[in-house]
Write a protein that holds these residues in place. Sequence first.
Motif, PDB file in Angstrom:
ATOM      1  N   ARG A   1       0.847  -1.196   0.000  1.00 27.38           N
ATOM      2  CA  ARG A   1       0.000   0.000   0.000  1.00 27.38           C
ATOM      3  C   ARG A   1       0.877   1.239   0.000  1.00 27.38           C
ATOM      4  O   ARG A   1       1.757   1.392   0.836  1.00 27.38           O
ATOM      5  CB  ARG A   1      -0.938   0.010   1.205  1.00 27.38           C
ATOM      6  CG  ARG A   1      -1.834   1.244   1.278  1.00 27.38           C
ATOM      7  CD  ARG A   1      -2.852   1.125   2.388  1.00 27.38           C
ATOM      8  NE  ARG A   1      -3.829   0.084   2.117  1.00 27.38           N
ATOM      9  CZ  ARG A   1      -4.803  -0.259   2.952  1.00 27.38           C
ATOM     10  NH1 ARG A   1      -4.912   0.350   4.123  1.00 27.38           N
ATOM     11  NH2 ARG A   1      -5.654  -1.208   2.638  1.00 27.38           N
ATOM     12  N   TRP A   2       0.612   2.131  -0.959  1.00 24.25           N
ATOM     13  CA  TRP A   2       1.408   3.346  -1.095  1.00 24.25           C
ATOM     14  C   TRP A   2       1.010   4.379  -0.053  1.00 24.25           C
ATOM     15  O   TRP A   2      -0.175   4.574   0.228  1.00 24.25           O
ATOM     16  CB  TRP A   2       1.202   3.937  -2.492  1.00 24.25           C
ATOM     17  CG  TRP A   2       1.900   5.248  -2.693  1.00 24.25           C
ATOM     18  CD1 TRP A   2       3.228   5.455  -2.898  1.00 24.25           C
ATOM     19  CD2 TRP A   2       1.290   6.542  -2.720  1.00 24.25           C
ATOM     20  NE1 TRP A   2       3.498   6.784  -3.049  1.00 24.25           N
ATOM     21  CE2 TRP A   2       2.325   7.479  -2.944  1.00 24.25           C
ATOM     22  CE3 TRP A   2      -0.021   6.993  -2.580  1.00 24.25           C
ATOM     23  CZ2 TRP A   2       2.072   8.861  -3.032  1.00 24.25           C
ATOM     24  CZ3 TRP A   2      -0.272   8.358  -2.665  1.00 24.25           C
ATOM     25  CH2 TRP A   2       0.767   9.257  -2.888  1.00 24.25           C
ATOM     26  N   THR A   3       2.010   5.019   0.538  1.00 22.41           N
ATOM     27  CA  THR A   3       1.760   6.090   1.493  1.00 22.41           C
ATOM     28  C   THR A   3       2.476   7.372   1.073  1.00 22.41           C
ATOM     29  O   THR A   3       1.908   8.452   1.095  1.00 22.41           O
ATOM     30  CB  THR A   3       2.204   5.691   2.910  1.00 22.41           C
ATOM     31  OG1 THR A   3       3.582   5.248   2.876  1.00 22.41           O
ATOM     32  CG2 THR A   3       1.328   4.574   3.454  1.00 22.41           C
ATOM     33  N   GLU A   4       3.741   7.251   0.696  1.00 19.63           N
ATOM     34  CA  GLU A   4       4.513   8.400   0.254  1.00 19.63           C
ATOM     35  C   GLU A   4       5.669   7.914  -0.599  1.00 19.63           C
ATOM     36  O   GLU A   4       5.917   6.713  -0.706  1.00 19.63           O
ATOM     37  CB  GLU A   4       5.043   9.195   1.455  1.00 19.63           C
ATOM     38  CG  GLU A   4       5.943   8.389   2.377  1.00 19.63           C
ATOM     39  CD  GLU A   4       6.417   9.181   3.579  1.00 19.63           C
ATOM     40  OE1 GLU A   4       6.016  10.361   3.701  1.00 19.63           O
ATOM     41  OE2 GLU A   4       7.182   8.641   4.391  1.00 19.63           O
ATOM     42  N   GLY A   5       6.367   8.885  -1.224  1.00 17.91           N
ATOM     43  CA  GLY A   5       7.476   8.520  -2.099  1.00 17.91           C
ATOM     44  C   GLY A   5       6.972   8.095  -3.460  1.00 17.91           C
ATOM     45  O   GLY A   5       5.876   8.469  -3.893  1.00 17.91           O
ATOM     46  N   GLY A   6       7.786   7.308  -4.174  1.00 17.40           N
ATOM     47  CA  GLY A   6       7.394   6.836  -5.493  1.00 17.40           C
ATOM     48  C   GLY A   6       6.173   5.948  -5.440  1.00 17.40           C
ATOM     49  O   GLY A   6       5.925   5.255  -4.444  1.00 17.40           O
ATOM     50  N   LEU A   7       5.388   5.946  -6.520  1.00 13.43           N
ATOM     51  CA  LEU A   7       4.147   5.180  -6.541  1.00 13.43           C
ATOM     52  C   LEU A   7       4.375   3.674  -6.516  1.00 13.43           C
ATOM     53  O   LEU A   7       3.460   2.917  -6.185  1.00 13.43           O
ATOM     54  CB  LEU A   7       3.330   5.547  -7.784  1.00 13.43           C
ATOM     55  CG  LEU A   7       2.811   6.984  -7.834  1.00 13.43           C
ATOM     56  CD1 LEU A   7       2.067   7.229  -9.141  1.00 13.43           C
ATOM     57  CD2 LEU A   7       1.895   7.272  -6.650  1.00 13.43           C
ATOM     58  N   LEU A   8       5.561   3.225  -6.865  1.00 10.72           N
ATOM     59  CA  LEU A   8       5.862   1.798  -6.788  1.00 10.72           C
ATOM     60  C   LEU A   8       6.245   1.381  -5.375  1.00 10.72           C
ATOM     61  O   LEU A   8       6.313   0.183  -5.073  1.00 10.72           O
ATOM     62  CB  LEU A   8       6.997   1.450  -7.749  1.00 10.72           C
ATOM     63  CG  LEU A   8       6.652   1.532  -9.242  1.00 10.72           C
ATOM     64  CD1 LEU A   8       7.890   1.268 -10.088  1.00 10.72           C
ATOM     65  CD2 LEU A   8       5.551   0.549  -9.602  1.00 10.72           C
ATOM     66  N   GLU A   9       6.522   2.333  -4.525  1.00 10.68           N
ATOM     67  CA  GLU A   9       6.911   2.028  -3.153  1.00 10.68           C
ATOM     68  C   GLU A   9       5.671   1.804  -2.298  1.00 10.68           C
ATOM     69  O   GLU A   9       4.543   2.017  -2.727  1.00 10.68           O
ATOM     70  CB  GLU A   9       7.761   3.167  -2.586  1.00 10.68           C
ATOM     71  CG  GLU A   9       9.034   3.436  -3.369  1.00 10.68           C
ATOM     72  CD  GLU A   9       9.789   4.638  -2.849  1.00 10.68           C
ATOM     73  OE1 GLU A   9       9.369   5.199  -1.812  1.00 10.68           O
ATOM     74  OE2 GLU A   9      10.786   5.038  -3.478  1.00 10.68           O
ATOM     75  N   GLY A  10       5.891   1.373  -1.058  1.00 10.45           N
ATOM     76  CA  GLY A  10       4.781   1.155  -0.146  1.00 10.45           C
ATOM     77  C   GLY A  10       5.142   0.168   0.939  1.00 10.45           C
ATOM     78  O   GLY A  10       6.259  -0.363   0.985  1.00 10.45           O
TER      79      GLY A  10
END
Length: 476
Positions: free
Chosen positions: A426-435
């Motif tokens: 689940r994405w929270t912040e940073g790049g959209l591939l991160e989470g």
Amino acid sequence: MSAFQQGMAPVRAMGDVDSDVEEEALVADYKEQVQYGEDDMAELDQQALAQAADDLQARLVQAAQPLDFQATLEAKFQSYDNYCSLFHYILNSEGPVELEPPSYYWAWDVIDEFIYQFNTFSTYRARIARQGNNEEEAQFLRDAPNTWGCYSVLNVLYSLIQKSQIIEQLGAMKRNEDPALVAGPYGTKNLYRMLGYFSIIGLLRVHCLLGDFSLALKTLDDIELNKKAMFARVMAAHFTTYYYVGFSYMMMRRYADALRMFSHILIYVSRTKNFQKNAQYDSIAKKNDQMLALIAICVAFHPTRLDDTIHTALREKFGDELLKLQRGGPESLPVYEELFKKACPKFISPVPPNFDVPESNIDPMDHHLSIFMEEVKTNMFSPIIRSYLRLYTTMDLKKLAGFLDVQPDELRAMLLVNKQRTKQVRWTEGGLLEGEWVNTSDLDYALQGDLIHISEAKMGRKLVDWYLRNLSRTYA
């Protein structure tokens, strides 16, 4: 019925949750866009198009004008040549072009129309190649394989981004530094900065159309998804961004993130619909049903609560389909297929088709549909399994296999897949591939031999037995 469904917090906008004051400011900005679209653009057309054909401003205005849907093949080729000439002049002049663009709405229209014509031409060319019954047009297209080619379009978008130094400028703004220090001679000009910025959104769209969903999300690493971003000031850009980000997440099986994206833009559209009267809104309104169809798919994979506005619209548009998806089983397969076809983008192939062997040209949409349906088939019994598991704290694997009319080993595989799917990034912040890896289900279970240990049971024994008897008749 409650406006919130199936057990989790309402899906709202992004994690930063801007204030209502900022939301109203965004709505006010869109009012400005409507005014621009109805008045300023008409005045600009009259002034610019009245100039000589070689006048740069006239060519820029023309580049933002939609090509007639019924345009001839020659007109589509001519449009490609005009874009090539225009972008070549902007990118390869001895210095920055001294022209002040009328607004960022116009800059979006140029990039949007450029990609739209690329998409429609690629779809048309592929259809002619698959049909194999129009040799005259096939030969015309065969002789010009690079016209509206994937490489040419990507080259323009990447070149505009590089020339404008927009990536460096966005990075400087994130660090609270002056973007002018890294903008260079071209990036300080509004023409290059705006075209470069919206080229990033264009790359998101093109990579998604080509089926590279991870790269599509990667392109937005330097753009923050919030109401302060430049794309949020242009309704069409706002809608496009969240649609393609959400669809990319869905195809990557990150259904919680996809729901957040779809819900954000649909709520915003519902807030601005009262004064949206131009042709652009008509186009966006037609796509609302597509977004709702994608939400229905994501909710079936990832049961969650929905905002009241979205829940109401979903029940009105796809109430019957949603019930079939939530029941699962083989009966849900044609519903998934129908909704996917209705809501997916018009995929394109990165290479020209083979006109000599029509049967070798696979429709890109059919290709991505087959990939999606493999995921559906793997999980089609998950809703039924969840409904059974909620009834007991311990259940025999063979007994559950009997209810589902499957072999115990096959059920064991289903349980493992279902459990694995409850873990998502689940994405929270940073790049959209991160989470962060999170558990997206309120139901947990473990296998011990032939016993299934479930975290909780919510019904009494007599009610459970009655429910199982009736459910087994439904799904046997």
